[in-house]
Scaffold this motif. Structure first.
Motif, PDB file in Angstrom:
ATOM      1  N   PHE A 113       0.767  -1.032  -0.075  1.00 57.44           N
ATOM      2  CA  PHE A 113      -0.126   0.145  -0.034  1.00 57.44           C
ATOM      3  C   PHE A 113       0.694   1.299  -0.112  1.00 57.44           C
ATOM      4  CE2 PHE A 113      -1.630   3.401   2.608  1.00 57.44           C
ATOM      5  CZ  PHE A 113      -2.847   3.796   2.096  1.00 57.44           C
ATOM      6  N   ALA A 114       1.744   1.438   0.996  1.00 58.12           N
ATOM      7  CA  ALA A 114       2.634   2.424   1.055  1.00 58.12           C
ATOM      8  C   ALA A 114       3.518   2.567  -0.363  1.00 58.12           C
ATOM      9  CB  ALA A 114       3.666   2.348   2.250  1.00 58.12           C
ATOM     10  N   GLY A 115       3.912   1.614  -0.907  1.00 55.23           N
ATOM     11  CA  GLY A 115       4.643   1.477  -2.174  1.00 55.23           C
ATOM     12  C   GLY A 115       3.623   2.062  -3.158  1.00 55.23           C
ATOM     13  N   CYS A 116       2.430   1.863  -3.220  1.00 55.58           N
ATOM     14  CA  CYS A 116       1.581   2.520  -4.117  1.00 55.58           C
ATOM     15  C   CYS A 116       1.318   3.760  -4.366  1.00 55.58           C
ATOM     16  CB  CYS A 116       0.321   1.638  -4.295  1.00 55.58           C
ATOM     17  SG  CYS A 116       0.168  -0.187  -4.737  1.00 55.58           S
ATOM     18  N   THR A 303      12.218   3.777  -4.137  1.00 54.52           N
ATOM     19  CA  THR A 303      11.700   3.028  -3.159  1.00 54.52           C
ATOM     20  C   THR A 303      10.228   2.426  -3.177  1.00 54.52           C
ATOM     21  OG1 THR A 303      12.689   4.741  -1.696  1.00 54.52           O
ATOM     22  CG2 THR A 303      11.199   3.576  -0.596  1.00 54.52           C
ATOM     23  N   ALA A 304       9.309   3.065  -3.837  1.00 54.76           N
ATOM     24  CA  ALA A 304       8.156   2.446  -4.172  1.00 54.76           C
ATOM     25  C   ALA A 304       8.186   1.198  -5.024  1.00 54.76           C
ATOM     26  CB  ALA A 304       7.237   3.614  -5.075  1.00 54.76           C
ATOM     27  N   GLY A 305       8.970   1.516  -6.081  1.00 56.70           N
ATOM     28  CA  GLY A 305       9.264   0.285  -6.995  1.00 56.70           C
ATOM     29  C   GLY A 305       9.734  -1.036  -6.059  1.00 56.70           C
ATOM     30  N   SER A 306      10.706  -0.786  -5.052  1.00 55.48           N
ATOM     31  CA  SER A 306      11.306  -1.857  -4.369  1.00 55.48           C
ATOM     32  C   SER A 306      10.146  -2.357  -3.566  1.00 55.48           C
ATOM     33  CB  SER A 306      12.379  -1.472  -3.744  1.00 55.48           C
ATOM     34  OG  SER A 306      12.091  -0.586  -2.779  1.00 55.48           O
ATOM     35  N   TYR A 307       9.334  -1.641  -2.933  1.00 54.65           N
ATOM     36  CA  TYR A 307       8.371  -1.984  -2.108  1.00 54.65           C
ATOM     37  C   TYR A 307       7.362  -2.952  -3.036  1.00 54.65           C
ATOM     38  CZ  TYR A 307       9.185   0.969   2.012  1.00 54.65           C
ATOM     39  OH  TYR A 307       9.855   1.389   2.926  1.00 54.65           O
ATOM     40  N   VAL A 308       6.811  -2.437  -4.123  1.00 51.64           N
ATOM     41  CA  VAL A 308       5.843  -3.139  -4.962  1.00 51.64           C
ATOM     42  C   VAL A 308       6.371  -4.555  -5.407  1.00 51.64           C
ATOM     43  CG1 VAL A 308       4.510  -3.136  -6.890  1.00 51.64           C
ATOM     44  CG2 VAL A 308       4.682  -1.065  -5.432  1.00 51.64           C
TER      45      VAL A 308
END
Length: 313
Positions: A113-116, A303-308
């Motif tokens: 969710f945070a990554g999105c 960072t978002a890409g790494s989370y997702v």
């Protein structure tokens, strides 16, 4: 060196070195760098206990004051904006801490969710940088940058600092201020609502919230990065103080989990971040706003890409 709370072994020079490198660049955009320290601790150091959130907030407490001091000294703190951010994020921090230890001991779903959310912000910033909207806004920004450049030259010649921010007024509905002759007006309820949501995110993962608040200030509310950086950092600092205290207080109620911060690890990160943040805040006024925006957008998208991607692997 062994860190008992975190349950990891790491050389004592590594945390401050990493924190310095991250904070120097992120502090220019009003971001403490905690949101980048979190994946480093989880993925590189293997620190996956819920207490990693509190340790990240402890980093904020130690590192942020040096950067805030520079912004205050240079007259670039918009205090009404800062207090609205603090009042909005505090309730969210408490709620986020409970969510973290009660329902999200495994952060993978919330990281998605945070990554999105971060991906949306980062993509929006990149889009605005690549395709600036034509018309009055673009012309105003160009004129504003010319004013900043002229004032910098005048300050350099006189060797006297010029007042950068002048608050025109604020109430429950609006916050207005002037920066280098340009007026900015923002909705106080809008900032409060954003800060409340960000506080919950920050309470869960200990990221402080500056990584979300600062880009929203720039891309959604149209505020200059030179004025929002100090407010975002100050808001992150205050909420981190209460966040760490709250994690420490509730730790005895969760004896089966590591909830309280790893004080030694957090202090090592904080010392490196303190130096990096001070130098970053001092250098910010010499760096073009567009460069800061590109750098901030880049780290957010990464960072978002790494989370997702990490969620699906």
């Amino acid at each position: 060196m062994h860190f008992a709370v975190a349950g990891i072994e790491v050389s004592p020079w590594l945390p401050p070195l990493v924190a310095f490198g991250i904070s120097f660049f992120t502090s220019m955009g009003g971001v403490s760098g905690a949101f980048l320290l979190l994946p480093f601790q989880v993925s590189v150091l293997g620190y996956t206990n819920p207490s990693v959130s509190a340790t990240n907030q402890l980093f904020n407490i130690v590192a942020i004051p040096s950067g805030v001091y520079r912004y205050i000294r240079e007259g670039r703190m918009v205090w009404p904006l800062t207090w609205v951010v603090v009042l909005g994020t505090l309730p969210g921090v408490f709620a986020g801490a409970i969510i973290r230890v009660q329902w999200l001991p495994n952060p993978s779903h919330f990281k998605l969710f945070a990554g999105c959310v971060l991906l949306y912000i980062g993509v929006r910033m990149v889009r605005d940088l690549l395709n600036p909207k034509p018309g009055s806004k673009a012309e105003a920004e160009k004129r504003f940058q010319a004013l900043v450049t002229a004032h910098r030259k005048k300050a350099a010649q006189s060797r006297e600092p010029l007042p950068a921010v002048r608050v025109l007024g604020w109430n429950l509905s609006r916050v207005s201020y002037e920066f280098y002759g340009e007026r900015f007006d923002v909705s106080a309820p809008g900032i409060f609502a954003l800060s409340l949501v960000v506080g919950i995110v920050g309470g869960v993962y200990g990221i402080g919230g500056g990584a979300i608040i600062a880009p929203f200030f720039v891309s959604v509310f149209g505020l200059p990065i030179y004025t929002v950086a100090g407010a975002a950092l100050m808001g992150t600092f205050v909420t981190s103080v209460f966040g760490v205290a709250f994690y420490q207080i509730i730790a005895p109620f969760y004896p089966a989990q590591s909830v309280a911060p790893d004080w030694m690890l957090g202090l090592l990160f904080g010392v490196g971040g303190m130096v990096g943040m001070y130098l970053g805040a001092r250098c910010q006024k010499f760096v073009p706003a567009k460069v800061i925006k590109w750098g901030l957008a880049g780290v957010i998208v990464y960072t978002a890409g790494s989370y997702v991607i990490g969620f699906f692997l």
